[in-house]
Design an enzyme around this catalytic site. Structure first.
Site, PDB file in Angstrom:
ATOM      1  N   ARG A 152      -4.421   2.160 -17.185  1.00 41.37           N
ATOM      2  CA  ARG A 152      -5.413   1.834 -16.153  1.00 41.37           C
ATOM      3  C   ARG A 152      -5.456   2.894 -15.048  1.00 41.37           C
ATOM      4  NH1 ARG A 152      -5.059  -4.695 -15.114  1.00 41.37           N
ATOM      5  NH2 ARG A 152      -6.701  -5.248 -16.599  1.00 41.37           N
ATOM      6  N   GLY A 203      -5.136  -7.232 -23.294  1.00 44.93           N
ATOM      7  CA  GLY A 203      -3.829  -6.580 -23.200  1.00 44.93           C
ATOM      8  C   GLY A 203      -3.144  -6.360 -24.534  1.00 44.93           C
ATOM      9  N   GLY A 252      -9.540 -10.148 -19.325  1.00 44.58           N
ATOM     10  CA  GLY A 252     -10.347 -11.255 -18.812  1.00 44.58           C
ATOM     11  C   GLY A 252     -11.767 -10.833 -18.462  1.00 44.58           C
TER      12      GLY A 252
HETATM   13  C1  3PG Z   1      -5.765  -8.376 -14.994  1.00 44.98           C
HETATM   14  O1  3PG Z   1      -4.852  -7.613 -15.326  1.00 44.98           O
HETATM   15  O2  3PG Z   1      -6.029  -9.406 -15.613  1.00 44.98           O
HETATM   16  C2  3PG Z   1      -6.612  -7.969 -13.821  1.00 44.98           C
HETATM   17  O3  3PG Z   1      -6.024  -6.916 -13.125  1.00 44.98           O
HETATM   18  C3  3PG Z   1      -6.896  -9.147 -12.922  1.00 44.98           C
HETATM   19  O4  3PG Z   1      -5.709  -9.741 -12.511  1.00 44.98           O
HETATM   20  P1  3PG Z   1      -5.618 -11.333 -12.409  1.00 44.98           P
HETATM   21  O5  3PG Z   1      -5.779 -11.901 -13.781  1.00 44.98           O
HETATM   22  O6  3PG Z   1      -4.276 -11.591 -11.801  1.00 44.98           O
HETATM   23  O7  3PG Z   1      -6.744 -11.759 -11.505  1.00 44.98           O
END
Ligand code: 3PG
Ligand code: MG
Length: 402
Positions: free
Chosen positions: A33, A360, A383
């Site tokens: 990232r 991920g 997400g």
């Molecule tokens: C993630 O890695 O999902 C994003 O950076 C957003 O983070 P969060 O799910 O804690 O809002």
């Protein structure tokens, strides 16, 4: 970004998503990232601007230290070295809160260094509430605002959405990463090449319901792997032993299968599984038909017959979306299915298909397989990508267009 203006000596607040994994000594273990945001930062830097970076890291307010303070693992100071190495430039870290007027002087007096990283945006209570007062404080630090935080675009937070209100359209812009993410993901929504195959994995059906529903109107084939497949197999009457199953989603699984067949969407489930008596990499494992898993055994990966079935569906598609692993790929005994899917995607890309990967685990798998550059696009958003494909307007995107 601001092509027609002279941004020399201007201050530009850039919201990035540096929510990266750290090891127990707080070293960055995957800088994907960070690397993804470098082109935006360097472009503006090379044109003479002063860069002020804002990001969150983890969920610090939900995991406070015993004394009520923030745990050190949530400080963005942990990523300064990696960021500086990736940029090939000095980075000045300022821990003074944006709510403290002293920060202005610190930002002015950074000497020759023009890249500043501020502390975790989630250290402020107002961040996740989208608080206007906080957003205004953040906004007042810059002449311009750039949003390059695609990974956080599904959050309506002060630094991702509210802040954009304080800049008119000539003073705010998406960064290069945000542009690339939105245009690549839009392809699977608005510019579908057929056959379009969506591959979904991961543990739970409940996380992917809206996604599957939206894909039923778009995809020609939906492949289901990973733990969530067992809920479908059980719903169809199969014997799944002690494999993962969401008992309260069995009716829903049958309903999704029925809707797929009504709409003529091919719904592919695994036909075999590698099964073990223990959830570990150590136990004995064998391959069983997916609907005939003995009591006391659980499926931890797809088997060879499923791999062939899925590979054929992938290689005969012109557009492929992949989210979620096929098995417990953290265990080497059960990583094969996920890696075979990764290499099928690489093959399909070579044959001219458009391939998009996000989330991920699937991103980790594709990079572990060394195939990041062999697919069309790897999203930095899990997400955020899923919500976009679910058909939602992302608040971080919408705020820039207001
Ligand atoms: C993630 O890695 O999902 C994003 O950076 C957003 O983070 P969060 O799910 O804690 O809002
Ligand atoms: Mg998340």
């Amino acid at each position: 970004m601001f092509e027609s203006v002279d941004i020399r000596n201007k201050k530009i607040v850039i919201r990035v998503d540096f929510n990266v994994p750290l090891d127990s000594s707080f070293n960055v273990t995957d800088d994907t990232r960070i690397r993804a945001a470098i082109p935006t930062i360097l472009d503006l830097y090379d044109r003479g601007a002063k860069i002020i970076l804002l990001s969150h890291l983890g969920r610090p307010l939900k995991d406070l230290a015993d004394d009520g303070g923030f745990k050190p693992k949530y400080s963005l100071k942990n990523i300064v070295k990696t960021l500086s190495d990736d940029l090939g430039k000095d980075v000045v870290f300022i821990s003074t809160p944006v709510t403290d007027d002293g920060i202005r002087g610190e930002i002015e007096h950074t000497g020759d260094s023009r890249i500043i990283l501020l502390e975790n945006t989630r250290f402020y209570k107002g961040e996740e509430k989208g608080d206007p007062e906080l957003a205004q404080k953040m906004a007042s630090l810059g002449d311009y605002y750039v949003n390059d935080a695609f990974g956080t675009a599904h959050r309506e937070h002060a630094s991702t959405a509210t802040i954009a209100r304080y800049f008119d359209k000539d003073h705010k812009s998406f960064g290069f990463l945000m542009d690339k993410e939105v245009s690549n993901i839009s392809k699977v929504l608005d510019d579908i090449q057929r056959p379009f195959c969506a591959i979904l994995g991961g543990a739970k059906v409940s996380d992917k319901i809206k996604l599957i529903e939206n894909l039923l109107d778009k995809a020609d084939k939906i492949i289901i792997g990973g733990g969530m497949a067992f809920t479908f197999i059980k719903a169809k009457g199969g014997h799944i032993g002690k494999s993962l199953c969401e008992e309260d989603k069995l009716d829903l699984a049958n309903d999704l299968l029925a809707r797929a067949s009504e709409k003529g969407v091919e719904f592919l489930l695994p036909v075999d599984a590698k099964v073990s008596e223990t959830f570990s990499d150590e136990g004995l494992f064998v391959t069983r038909p997916i609907d005939d898993i003995p009591d006391g055994w659980m499926g931890l990966d797809i088997g060879e017959a499923s791999i062939s079935l899925f590979e054929e569906a992938i290689l005969s598609s012109r557009m492929i979306l992949w989210n979620g692993p096929m098995g417990v790929f953290e265990f080497s005994n059960f990583a094969h299915g996920t890696f075979e899917i990764a290499s099928a995607l690489a093959k399909a890309t070579q044959n001219g298909a458009f391939t998009l990967i996000g989330g991920g685990d699937s991103v980790a798998a594709i990079s572990k397989a060394g195939l990041e550059d062999a697919v069309s696009f790897v999203s930095t958003g899990g997400g955020a990508m899923l919500e976009m494909i679910e058909g939602k307007i992302l608040p971080g995107v919408a705020a820039m267009q207001e």
